[in-house]
Design a protein around this motif. Structure first.
Motif, PDB file in Angstrom:
ATOM      1  N   ASP A  28       0.885  -1.398  -0.202  1.00 14.72           N
ATOM      2  CA  ASP A  28       0.048  -0.171   0.058  1.00 14.72           C
ATOM      3  C   ASP A  28       0.796   1.417   0.030  1.00 14.72           C
ATOM      4  OD1 ASP A  28      -2.454  -1.549  -0.129  1.00 14.72           O
ATOM      5  OD2 ASP A  28      -2.719  -1.095   2.133  1.00 14.72           O
ATOM      6  N   VAL A  29       1.961   1.279   0.846  1.00 17.11           N
ATOM      7  CA  VAL A  29       2.702   2.302   0.914  1.00 17.11           C
ATOM      8  C   VAL A  29       3.394   2.485  -0.323  1.00 17.11           C
ATOM      9  CG1 VAL A  29       4.924   3.317   2.199  1.00 17.11           C
ATOM     10  CG2 VAL A  29       2.706   2.369   3.553  1.00 17.11           C
ATOM     11  N   LEU A  30       4.243   1.331  -0.881  1.00 14.18           N
ATOM     12  CA  LEU A  30       4.717   1.587  -2.209  1.00 14.18           C
ATOM     13  C   LEU A  30       3.963   1.995  -3.275  1.00 14.18           C
ATOM     14  CD1 LEU A  30       6.921  -1.549  -1.995  1.00 14.18           C
ATOM     15  CD2 LEU A  30       7.797   1.009  -1.756  1.00 14.18           C
ATOM     16  N   SER A  31       2.749   1.528  -3.340  1.00 13.63           N
ATOM     17  CA  SER A  31       1.683   1.959  -4.548  1.00 13.63           C
ATOM     18  C   SER A  31       1.456   3.376  -4.216  1.00 13.63           C
ATOM     19  CB  SER A  31       0.601   1.192  -4.527  1.00 13.63           C
ATOM     20  OG  SER A  31      -0.272   1.327  -3.398  1.00 13.63           O
ATOM     21  N   PHE A  32       1.418   4.040  -2.839  1.00 12.06           N
ATOM     22  CA  PHE A  32       1.117   5.459  -2.943  1.00 12.06           C
ATOM     23  C   PHE A  32       2.037   6.281  -3.593  1.00 12.06           C
ATOM     24  CE2 PHE A  32       1.431   9.205  -0.527  1.00 12.06           C
ATOM     25  CZ  PHE A  32       0.013   9.852  -0.411  1.00 12.06           C
ATOM     26  N   HIS A  33       3.499   5.826  -3.285  1.00  7.63           N
ATOM     27  CA  HIS A  33       4.703   6.529  -4.038  1.00  7.63           C
ATOM     28  C   HIS A  33       5.185   6.219  -5.227  1.00  7.63           C
ATOM     29  CE1 HIS A  33       5.143   8.740  -0.216  1.00  7.63           C
ATOM     30  NE2 HIS A  33       4.902   7.484   0.521  1.00  7.63           N
ATOM     31  N   ASP A  34       4.293   5.294  -5.954  1.00  7.21           N
ATOM     32  CA  ASP A  34       4.628   4.758  -7.032  1.00  7.21           C
ATOM     33  C   ASP A  34       4.137   5.899  -8.453  1.00  7.21           C
ATOM     34  OD1 ASP A  34       5.855   3.197  -9.228  1.00  7.21           O
ATOM     35  OD2 ASP A  34       3.965   1.968  -9.225  1.00  7.21           O
ATOM     36  N   GLU A  35       4.818   6.851  -8.334  1.00  6.44           N
ATOM     37  CA  GLU A  35       4.507   8.081  -9.216  1.00  6.44           C
ATOM     38  C   GLU A  35       5.735   8.664  -9.803  1.00  6.44           C
ATOM     39  OE1 GLU A  35       1.346  11.763  -9.406  1.00  6.44           O
ATOM     40  OE2 GLU A  35       2.323  11.360  -7.519  1.00  6.44           O
ATOM     41  N   PRO A  36       6.078   8.597 -10.966  1.00  4.31           N
ATOM     42  CA  PRO A  36       7.400   9.417 -11.364  1.00  4.31           C
ATOM     43  C   PRO A  36       7.235  10.801 -11.272  1.00  4.31           C
ATOM     44  CG  PRO A  36       6.169   8.171 -13.365  1.00  4.31           C
ATOM     45  CD  PRO A  36       5.195   8.326 -12.044  1.00  4.31           C
ATOM     46  N   VAL A  37       8.584  11.114 -11.099  1.00  6.16           N
ATOM     47  CA  VAL A  37       8.709  12.691 -10.346  1.00  6.16           C
ATOM     48  C   VAL A  37       8.053  13.772 -11.303  1.00  6.16           C
ATOM     49  CG1 VAL A  37      11.040  13.031 -11.430  1.00  6.16           C
ATOM     50  CG2 VAL A  37      10.393  14.188  -9.581  1.00  6.16           C
ATOM     51  N   GLU A  38       7.946  13.616 -12.776  1.00  4.37           N
ATOM     52  CA  GLU A  38       7.481  14.315 -13.440  1.00  4.37           C
ATOM     53  C   GLU A  38       5.877  14.708 -13.451  1.00  4.37           C
ATOM     54  OE1 GLU A  38       9.338  11.976 -14.605  1.00  4.37           O
ATOM     55  OE2 GLU A  38      11.158  12.881 -15.338  1.00  4.37           O
ATOM     56  N   SER A  39       5.060  13.440 -13.110  1.00  4.29           N
ATOM     57  CA  SER A  39       3.800  13.296 -12.621  1.00  4.29           C
ATOM     58  C   SER A  39       3.548  13.938 -11.253  1.00  4.29           C
ATOM     59  CB  SER A  39       3.281  12.007 -12.677  1.00  4.29           C
ATOM     60  OG  SER A  39       3.515  11.241 -14.073  1.00  4.29           O
ATOM     61  N   TRP A  40       4.275  13.608 -10.379  1.00  2.00           N
ATOM     62  CA  TRP A  40       4.261  14.272  -9.236  1.00  2.00           C
ATOM     63  C   TRP A  40       4.387  15.939  -9.302  1.00  2.00           C
ATOM     64  CZ3 TRP A  40       7.061  17.252  -5.829  1.00  2.00           C
ATOM     65  CH2 TRP A  40       6.753  17.552  -4.680  1.00  2.00           C
ATOM     66  N   VAL A  41       5.388  16.369  -9.905  1.00  2.00           N
ATOM     67  CA  VAL A  41       5.493  17.640  -9.939  1.00  2.00           C
ATOM     68  C   VAL A  41       4.270  18.220 -10.709  1.00  2.00           C
ATOM     69  CG1 VAL A  41       6.824  19.542 -11.117  1.00  2.00           C
ATOM     70  CG2 VAL A  41       7.758  17.790  -9.978  1.00  2.00           C
ATOM     71  N   ARG A  42       3.849  17.906 -11.658  1.00  3.76           N
ATOM     72  CA  ARG A  42       2.659  18.405 -12.526  1.00  3.76           C
ATOM     73  C   ARG A  42       1.409  18.289 -11.527  1.00  3.76           C
ATOM     74  NH1 ARG A  42       4.496  14.719 -16.775  1.00  3.76           N
ATOM     75  NH2 ARG A  42       5.969  16.258 -18.014  1.00  3.76           N
ATOM     76  N   ARG A  43       1.324  17.094 -10.996  1.00  7.22           N
ATOM     77  CA  ARG A  43       0.095  17.048 -10.041  1.00  7.22           C
ATOM     78  C   ARG A  43      -0.019  17.984  -8.771  1.00  7.22           C
ATOM     79  NH1 ARG A  43      -0.774  14.655  -5.560  1.00  7.22           N
ATOM     80  NH2 ARG A  43       1.267  13.443  -5.686  1.00  7.22           N
ATOM     81  N   ARG A  44       1.158  18.098  -8.232  1.00 11.26           N
ATOM     82  CA  ARG A  44       1.448  18.902  -7.035  1.00 11.26           C
ATOM     83  C   ARG A  44       1.420  20.414  -7.540  1.00 11.26           C
ATOM     84  NH1 ARG A  44       0.082  20.038  -2.525  1.00 11.26           N
ATOM     85  NH2 ARG A  44       1.582  20.728  -0.951  1.00 11.26           N
ATOM     86  N   HIS A  45       1.738  20.786  -8.609  1.00  8.59           N
ATOM     87  CA  HIS A  45       1.557  22.185  -8.968  1.00  8.59           C
ATOM     88  C   HIS A  45       0.150  22.519  -9.357  1.00  8.59           C
ATOM     89  CE1 HIS A  45       1.509  25.203 -12.254  1.00  8.59           C
ATOM     90  NE2 HIS A  45       2.539  25.782 -11.615  1.00  8.59           N
ATOM     91  N   ALA A  46      -0.523  21.482  -9.895  1.00  8.87           N
ATOM     92  CA  ALA A  46      -2.111  21.877 -10.135  1.00  8.87           C
ATOM     93  C   ALA A  46      -2.713  22.151  -8.746  1.00  8.87           C
ATOM     94  CB  ALA A  46      -2.731  20.555 -10.922  1.00  8.87           C
TER      95      ALA A  46
END
Length: 87
Positions: A28-46
Motif C-alpha cells: 500500500d505504501v509503495l503504491s502510494f509513492h509509485d509516481e514518476p517525479v514528472e507526474s508528481w510535479v505536475r499534479r502537485r503544481h496543479a
C-alpha cells in the motif's frame, strides 16, 4: 511489484504485524509513492494552483517538497545500470 524481503521482516518485527499484514501495508505504501517525479510535479503544481498559490511560491515549495518525497525510480536499461556500476 517487487518488495524487498528485508523491509518486510523489518516491518513485521517492528510492528508485530503478521507476514501477510506487513506485505499488504508495504505494498500500500509503495503504491502510494509509485509516481514518476514528472507526474508528481505536475499534479502537485496543479493542487497548489487550485488553492491560489502563484508560480514563484509554487516552484520554491516544489523544490523543498521533492527533496523529501518518495517517487518512483525511472525505468533503467541494462546498459544504464552497467554505466552506473562501472562508469
Amino acid at each position: 511489484m517487487y518488495v524487498d524481503p528485508r523491509l518486510l521482516r523489518h516491518v513485521e518485527q517492528s510492528s508485530g504485524l503478521t507476514a501477510p499484514e506487513a506485505l499488504r501495508l508495504v505494498e500500500d505504501v509503495l503504491s502510494f509513492h509509485d509516481e514518476p517525479v514528472e507526474s508528481w510535479v505536475r499534479r502537485r503544481h496543479a493542487e497548489l494552483k487550485t488553492y491560489g498559490a502563484k508560480n514563484a511560491e509554487i516552484f520554491a515549495r516544489l523544490q523543498e517538497e521533492v527533496r523529501g518525497h518518495v517517487v518512483a525510480a525511472p525505468e533503467l536499461s541494462e546498459r544504464q545500470l552497467r554505466r552506473i556500476v562501472y562508469g
